[in-house]
Enzyme design. Structure first.
Site, PDB file in Angstrom:
ATOM      1  N   SER A  65       0.592 -45.073  -0.334  1.00 55.94           N
ATOM      2  CA  SER A  65       1.185 -43.808   0.371  1.00 55.94           C
ATOM      3  C   SER A  65      -0.006 -43.659   1.599  1.00 55.94           C
ATOM      4  O   SER A  65      -0.955 -44.410   1.020  1.00 55.94           O
ATOM      5  CB  SER A  65       2.250 -43.158  -0.077  1.00 55.94           C
ATOM      6  OG  SER A  65       3.002 -43.676  -1.304  1.00 55.94           O
TER       7      SER A  65
HETATM    8  N1  SAM Z   1       2.155 -44.371  -5.658  1.00 57.22           N
HETATM    9  C1  SAM Z   1       1.646 -45.376  -5.962  1.00 57.22           C
HETATM   10  C2  SAM Z   1      -0.079 -45.106  -5.678  1.00 57.22           C
HETATM   11  O1  SAM Z   1      -0.442 -44.398  -5.529  1.00 57.22           O
HETATM   12  O2  SAM Z   1      -0.246 -46.520  -5.417  1.00 57.22           O
HETATM   13  C3  SAM Z   1       2.094 -46.297  -4.472  1.00 57.22           C
HETATM   14  C4  SAM Z   1       3.791 -46.337  -4.889  1.00 57.22           C
HETATM   15  S1  SAM Z   1       4.555 -47.314  -4.120  1.00 57.22           S
HETATM   16  C5  SAM Z   1       4.984 -46.697  -2.659  1.00 57.22           C
HETATM   17  C6  SAM Z   1       6.162 -47.632  -4.987  1.00 57.22           C
HETATM   18  C7  SAM Z   1       6.071 -48.505  -6.037  1.00 57.22           C
HETATM   19  O3  SAM Z   1       7.370 -47.455  -6.950  1.00 57.22           O
HETATM   20  C8  SAM Z   1       5.979 -49.634  -6.100  1.00 57.22           C
HETATM   21  O4  SAM Z   1       4.708 -49.912  -7.041  1.00 57.22           O
HETATM   22  C9  SAM Z   1       6.936 -50.381  -6.376  1.00 57.22           C
HETATM   23  O5  SAM Z   1       6.726 -52.075  -6.767  1.00 57.22           O
HETATM   24  C10 SAM Z   1       7.490 -49.078  -8.219  1.00 57.22           C
HETATM   25  N2  SAM Z   1       9.048 -49.183  -8.206  1.00 57.22           N
HETATM   26  C11 SAM Z   1      10.014 -49.303  -7.106  1.00 57.22           C
HETATM   27  N3  SAM Z   1      11.406 -48.886  -8.099  1.00 57.22           N
HETATM   28  C12 SAM Z   1      10.831 -48.865  -9.303  1.00 57.22           C
HETATM   29  C13 SAM Z   1      11.147 -48.235 -10.444  1.00 57.22           C
HETATM   30  N4  SAM Z   1      12.767 -47.972 -10.764  1.00 57.22           N
HETATM   31  N5  SAM Z   1      11.005 -47.958 -12.094  1.00 57.22           N
HETATM   32  C14 SAM Z   1       9.501 -47.677 -11.440  1.00 57.22           C
HETATM   33  N6  SAM Z   1       8.728 -48.186 -10.698  1.00 57.22           N
HETATM   34  C15 SAM Z   1       8.510 -48.877  -9.396  1.00 57.22           C
END
Ligand code: SAM
Length: 222
Positions: A65
């Protein structure tokens, strides 16, 4: 107050611009951003852009993000040292590292559904000095009950509604900060605070655009 001497100038400039823009409001969040090297959490080809205030691709269709969005979320979470935090969506590990700088790495649990990203985030956290953060592979739309309760749950992917398991995994003073919205692409940042009677005070804040939260209590895959 953490000294900026010896810090990469681009990091110092980014932090100054987030303070000027009002996304960073407290010394604790400012110091966390100064301490954590974002360049260790992006792909090698994106290192020169690590301190631009924008999301960057991290593979598998996911993103790290924008720093301004993370700053808004960290300020809303109102974290204190020693509080226990669950992050849903480890991705690169950058947001988890900032949480670790605020509450202590041993107090941070981060859950990621994609095994390849969980492994990469784990490596990034280790390299950047946050080895005590716990990274789990699994469906964070169910929270992470085996490590509950949490003083704060931060969702970093957009959910169609507040996943019902999350409030159940909060402490008495627990908070939830997460993008929630009825589109897979656009959400509002939801800020929830547990009341003494066990209910939740809810507030819808900044409009935002996160990748979807995919899971049993979230969006279907695909
Ligand atoms: N916090 C992260 C960073 O600092 O790089 C960025 C997060 S990215 C915007 C969103 C993440 O949520 C992705 O890696 C995606 O695979 C994960 N995600 C989506 N659905 C999820 C779930 N049900 N449980 C865990 N992770 C999930």
């Amino acid at each position: 107050m953490l000294s900026e001497a010896g810090m990469p100038p681009a990091r110092v400039r980014l932090v100054a611009s987030l303070v000027r823009g009002g996304e960073i409001r407290t010394a604790a969040v400012r110091e966390a951003f100064l301490r954590v090297p974002r360049e260790e959490f992006v792909r090698p080809e994106d290192r020169r852009d690590a301190y631009d205030d924008m999301p960057l691709p991290i593979g598998e269709g996911q993103t790290i993000s924008a720093p301004s969005m993370i700053a808004i979320m960290l300020e809303e979470a109102d974290l204190r040292p020693g509080e226990r935090v669950l992050e849903v969506g480890t991705g690169s590990g950058y947001h988890a590292a900032l949480l670790a700088a605020l509450v202590g790495a041993e107090n941070v649990v981060s859950i990621e559904r994609l095994p390849g990203l969980a492994a990469w985030g784990r490596r990034n956290l280790d390299r950047a000095g946050f080895a005590a953060v716990t990274v789990i592979t699994g469906d964070g739309s169910l929270g992470c009950p085996e490590r509950a309760p949490y003083d704060a749950i931060l969702g970093t992917a957009g959910a169609p509604q507040l996943p019902p398991a999350w409030p159940r995994q909060l402490t008495d003073r627990g908070r939830i900060v997460a993008p929630v919205g009825l589109s897979r692409t656009f959400q509002d940042l939801l800020v929830a605070r547990r009341r003494p009677d066990g209910g939740l005070d809810l507030r819808r804040g900044t409009p935002c655009a996160f990748v979807p939260l995919v899971g049993r209590e979230a969006w279907p895959d695909g």
